[in-house]
Design a protein around this motif. Structure first.
Motif, PDB file in Angstrom:
ATOM      1  N   GLN A 196     -17.246  32.217 -27.817  1.00 26.22           N
ATOM      2  CA  GLN A 196     -17.190  31.983 -26.379  1.00 26.22           C
ATOM      3  C   GLN A 196     -18.360  32.697 -25.721  1.00 26.22           C
ATOM      4  N   GLU A 197     -18.777  32.155 -24.595  1.00 28.38           N
ATOM      5  CA  GLU A 197     -19.911  32.740 -23.889  1.00 28.38           C
ATOM      6  C   GLU A 197     -19.434  33.519 -22.673  1.00 28.38           C
ATOM      7  N   ILE A 198     -20.063  34.648 -22.451  1.00 31.23           N
ATOM      8  CA  ILE A 198     -19.681  35.559 -21.377  1.00 31.23           C
ATOM      9  C   ILE A 198     -20.955  35.991 -20.652  1.00 31.23           C
ATOM     10  N   VAL A 199     -20.964  35.894 -19.346  1.00 31.63           N
ATOM     11  CA  VAL A 199     -22.072  36.398 -18.540  1.00 31.63           C
ATOM     12  C   VAL A 199     -21.697  37.798 -18.070  1.00 31.63           C
ATOM     13  N   LEU A 200     -22.603  38.748 -18.264  1.00 32.39           N
ATOM     14  CA  LEU A 200     -22.249  40.139 -17.975  1.00 32.39           C
ATOM     15  C   LEU A 200     -23.465  40.931 -17.514  1.00 32.39           C
ATOM     16  N   ASP A 201     -23.187  42.076 -16.906  1.00 29.80           N
ATOM     17  CA  ASP A 201     -24.228  43.037 -16.543  1.00 29.80           C
ATOM     18  C   ASP A 201     -24.371  44.058 -17.671  1.00 29.80           C
ATOM     19  N   LEU A 202     -25.595  44.353 -18.038  1.00 28.98           N
ATOM     20  CA  LEU A 202     -25.869  45.412 -19.009  1.00 28.98           C
ATOM     21  C   LEU A 202     -26.985  46.276 -18.434  1.00 28.98           C
ATOM     22  N   PRO A 203     -26.684  47.052 -17.389  1.00 27.23           N
ATOM     23  CA  PRO A 203     -27.748  47.772 -16.659  1.00 27.23           C
ATOM     24  C   PRO A 203     -28.520  48.772 -17.496  1.00 27.23           C
ATOM     25  N   SER A 204     -27.921  49.282 -18.572  1.00 26.93           N
ATOM     26  CA  SER A 204     -28.623  50.283 -19.377  1.00 26.93           C
ATOM     27  C   SER A 204     -29.388  49.672 -20.544  1.00 26.93           C
ATOM     28  N   CYS A 205     -29.347  48.356 -20.673  1.00 26.48           N
ATOM     29  CA  CYS A 205     -29.998  47.691 -21.809  1.00 26.48           C
ATOM     30  C   CYS A 205     -31.375  47.165 -21.431  1.00 26.48           C
ATOM     31  N   ASP A 206     -32.336  47.408 -22.285  1.00 27.10           N
ATOM     32  CA  ASP A 206     -33.714  46.951 -22.105  1.00 27.10           C
ATOM     33  C   ASP A 206     -33.733  45.419 -22.091  1.00 27.10           C
ATOM     34  N   ARG A 253      -5.603  36.752 -21.658  1.00 27.95           N
ATOM     35  CA  ARG A 253      -5.187  38.144 -21.729  1.00 27.95           C
ATOM     36  C   ARG A 253      -5.212  38.651 -23.158  1.00 27.95           C
ATOM     37  N   ALA A 254      -4.664  37.869 -24.088  1.00 30.43           N
ATOM     38  CA  ALA A 254      -4.642  38.297 -25.487  1.00 30.43           C
ATOM     39  C   ALA A 254      -6.055  38.415 -26.040  1.00 30.43           C
ATOM     40  N   LEU A 255      -6.901  37.486 -25.682  1.00 33.48           N
ATOM     41  CA  LEU A 255      -8.285  37.552 -26.137  1.00 33.48           C
ATOM     42  C   LEU A 255      -8.993  38.761 -25.530  1.00 33.48           C
ATOM     43  N   ALA A 256      -8.731  39.016 -24.267  1.00 33.02           N
ATOM     44  CA  ALA A 256      -9.355  40.162 -23.608  1.00 33.02           C
ATOM     45  C   ALA A 256      -8.917  41.469 -24.253  1.00 33.02           C
ATOM     46  N   GLN A 257      -7.644  41.567 -24.623  1.00 33.76           N
ATOM     47  CA  GLN A 257      -7.159  42.768 -25.295  1.00 33.76           C
ATOM     48  C   GLN A 257      -7.831  42.928 -26.657  1.00 33.76           C
ATOM     49  N   GLN A 258      -7.958  41.821 -27.369  1.00 32.93           N
ATOM     50  CA  GLN A 258      -8.623  41.856 -28.676  1.00 32.93           C
ATOM     51  C   GLN A 258     -10.079  42.256 -28.517  1.00 32.93           C
ATOM     52  N   PHE A 259     -10.755  41.674 -27.530  1.00 31.55           N
ATOM     53  CA  PHE A 259     -12.154  41.997 -27.259  1.00 31.55           C
ATOM     54  C   PHE A 259     -12.296  43.495 -26.958  1.00 31.55           C
ATOM     55  N   ALA A 260     -11.381  44.029 -26.117  1.00 31.82           N
ATOM     56  CA  ALA A 260     -11.459  45.424 -25.715  1.00 31.82           C
ATOM     57  C   ALA A 260     -11.231  46.373 -26.886  1.00 31.82           C
ATOM     58  N   GLU A 261     -10.403  45.969 -27.834  1.00 32.82           N
ATOM     59  CA  GLU A 261     -10.161  46.808 -29.012  1.00 32.82           C
ATOM     60  C   GLU A 261     -11.406  46.901 -29.880  1.00 32.82           C
ATOM     61  N   ALA A 267     -16.290  45.907 -22.931  1.00 31.05           N
ATOM     62  CA  ALA A 267     -15.172  45.438 -22.106  1.00 31.05           C
ATOM     63  C   ALA A 267     -15.066  46.234 -20.805  1.00 31.05           C
ATOM     64  N   ALA A 268     -15.367  47.522 -20.863  1.00 32.51           N
ATOM     65  CA  ALA A 268     -15.248  48.365 -19.676  1.00 32.51           C
ATOM     66  C   ALA A 268     -16.200  47.934 -18.567  1.00 32.51           C
ATOM     67  N   GLY A 269     -17.275  47.238 -18.929  1.00 34.55           N
ATOM     68  CA  GLY A 269     -18.262  46.831 -17.935  1.00 34.55           C
ATOM     69  C   GLY A 269     -18.190  45.371 -17.543  1.00 34.55           C
ATOM     70  N   ILE A 270     -17.115  44.665 -17.938  1.00 34.98           N
ATOM     71  CA  ILE A 270     -16.962  43.246 -17.593  1.00 34.98           C
ATOM     72  C   ILE A 270     -15.668  43.089 -16.801  1.00 34.98           C
ATOM     73  N   PRO A 271     -15.699  43.248 -15.480  1.00 37.50           N
ATOM     74  CA  PRO A 271     -14.464  43.240 -14.689  1.00 37.50           C
ATOM     75  C   PRO A 271     -13.700  41.921 -14.757  1.00 37.50           C
ATOM     76  N   ASP A 272     -14.389  40.804 -14.966  1.00 43.28           N
ATOM     77  CA  ASP A 272     -13.713  39.503 -15.020  1.00 43.28           C
ATOM     78  C   ASP A 272     -13.595  38.981 -16.450  1.00 43.28           C
ATOM     79  N   LEU A 273     -13.521  39.902 -17.428  1.00 43.45           N
ATOM     80  CA  LEU A 273     -13.464  39.507 -18.840  1.00 43.45           C
ATOM     81  C   LEU A 273     -12.300  38.555 -19.107  1.00 43.45           C
ATOM     82  N   GLU A 274     -11.105  38.907 -18.641  1.00 41.85           N
ATOM     83  CA  GLU A 274      -9.945  38.062 -18.911  1.00 41.85           C
ATOM     84  C   GLU A 274     -10.128  36.664 -18.333  1.00 41.85           C
TER      85      GLU A 274
END
Length: 446
Positions: A196-206, A253-261, A267-274
């Motif tokens: 699956q594709e996820i758009v996210l912020d990675l402010p500390s990544c080059d 929700r189940a996928l988000a929990q699996q992703f977070a594990e 996961a901590a930096g993707i507020p709309d992960l679920e």
């Protein structure tokens, strides 16, 4: 306005089936040499669809692809929508990072949003005299005897005579099906991974690097978007089996929990992960091989229709573009379609199989967690490359920064790895620390 999208003419000399990335490229090359080219695509014109609703967000351009775009006069326009990447950065579970340059001289590969590149290629094909694009025109069947193609337009179906058919129609190729009906042998399978594709912020990544997080049975990779400050990420899980897998976690929700594990820092930096995991489609990686790519001067396969591969080397599109260029060069040389198709298949079929093998192995390289034996072999191989740069060239560099055949690149990489294993077997763990003269002697005596 995109005007040439009406019903196909009653008879077409050259038909390109499929208007993905390779189809427009093939149409432009062929129209400049032979005049009228008809392109048939089953889907809606992607230029009329909002961005982000089609296939994978990002594709990679390297030397093979740039050669084709340069020949078509599109290089400058495409450069403006690309981001250069000089290396990949692995974020390991222990918190450390490992940066691997794509080339020894710092040359970059280029990431581009698929939908932007696709639209640019379609516009270029649309503007090319002789190219006629037709969307929502699925090819239902191919008669290689006539030859003719059966096309649906709305509720109407009809057979259209033609002379030459290029199958640029991907994994589910109707043109390949016609070759199989004439005795070709195909292998069509699905990789054990889905994504699956996820758009996210990675402010500390080059933003000059590709970033990935290996987790053994899972992998997350991210490329910087050119059109925004965000990254386009893809999470790969197994399709079946225990966690982590899509079968073991159904729903956002189940996928988000699996992703977070598995990827807690991400996961901590993707507020709309679920929400993203609940709404984004789960995509599968289809693989294809075929032992016959052409029939006389009537039909020929290009790109994913004959060698769909795992996406981890970023060579799928580049390989397809090189297919087209090789085919056109054969037509220029042979001046006979049957001989040209035969020569094209002779040149490219082994390369298609080789880059498919390379791409799958690269997933293993990126997803694996540290292993002492593998790390020792890798360390020796890297030292050999550094010690004898004119003799050994990294596999990625061979594929992305040269036009060397993929089969030759794979053979050389296997030779390097076998040499590293022999040295490791002979000298044990101490092999990693052998002085340079002794390591050179090992190569000379091999």
């Amino acid at each position: 306005m995109h005007s040439r999208t009406s019903a196909p003419a009653a008879s077409s000399g050259i038909v390109v089936v499929g208007a993905g990335l390779a189809g427009p490229v093939a149409a432009i090359y062929l129209a400049r040499r032979f005049g009228r080219v008809t392109v048939l695509e089953r889907h809606t014109d992607p230029r009329h669809i909002p961005a982000g609703q089609g296939r994978s967000l990002m594709v990679i351009l390297s030397d093979r692809g740039w050669r084709v775009l340069r020949e078509l006069g599109l290089e400058e326009a495409v450069r403006r929508i690309c981001a250069p990447l000089t290396a990949r950065c692995g974020h390991l579970p222990d918190g450390s990072t490992e940066v691997t340059p794509y080339s020894r001289d710092g040359a970059p590969i280029w990431a581009v949003e698929r939908h932007r590149l696709h639209r640019l290629l379609l516009d270029a094909a649309q503007a090319e005299p002789g190219v006629h694009l037709h969307f929502e025109r699925p090819v239902l069947a191919v008669d290689l005897e006539a030859p003719a193609i059966q096309v649906r337009a709305g509720t109407a179906e009809r057979w259209i005579p033609c002379r030459h058919i290029l199958g640029c129609d991907g994994v589910h190729s109707v043109v390949r099906t016609a070759l199989v009906e004439r005795g070709a042998q195909e292998q069509v399978s699905t990789l054990e991974l889905a994504y699956q594709e996820i758009v996210l912020d990675l402010p500390s990544c080059d933003r000059g690097l590709m970033h990935y997080w290996p987790a053994g049975d899972a992998l997350f990779g991210a490329f910087p978007l050119v059109s925004s400050s965000k990254f386009a990420g893809s999470v790969f899980f197994r399709r079946e089996g225990p966690r982590p897998s899509y079968a073991a976690a159904v729903g956002g929700r189940a996928l988000a929990q699996q992703f977070a594990e598995i990827f807690p820092s991400l996961a901590a930096g993707i507020p709309d992960l679920e929400e993203q995991l609940a709404t984004k489609p789960v995509s599968h990686v289809r693989l294809t091989r075929c032992d016959r790519w052409a029939l006389g001067g009537t039909a020929v396969l290009v790109g994913d229709s004959c060698h769909a591969m795992a996406p981890f080397m970023g060579q799928g599109m580049n390989c397809a573009f090189e297919d087209v260029r090789t085919l056109v060069n054969c037509l220029d040389k042979e001046r006979d379609w049957a001989r040209a198709f035969t020569e094209y298949e002779r040149i490219r079929r082994g390369d298609g199989d080789a880059i498919a093998d390379i791409s799958y192995q690269h997933y293993r390289t990126m997803s694996r967690l540290p292993d002492p034996q593998d790390d020792a072999e890798e360390a020796i191989a890297r030292r050999l490359v550094a010690l004898m740069p004119d003799h050994f060239v990294p596999l990625y560099e061979r594929c992305a920064f040269s036009e060397e055949s993929y089969s030759s690149a794979l053979a050389e990489e296997r030779r390097l790895r076998e040499l590293a294993r022999r040295i490791l077997s002979r000298h044990g763990d101490a092999a990693v620390h052998l002085p340079d003269p002794r390591l050179r002697a090992c190569v000379s005596s091999a």
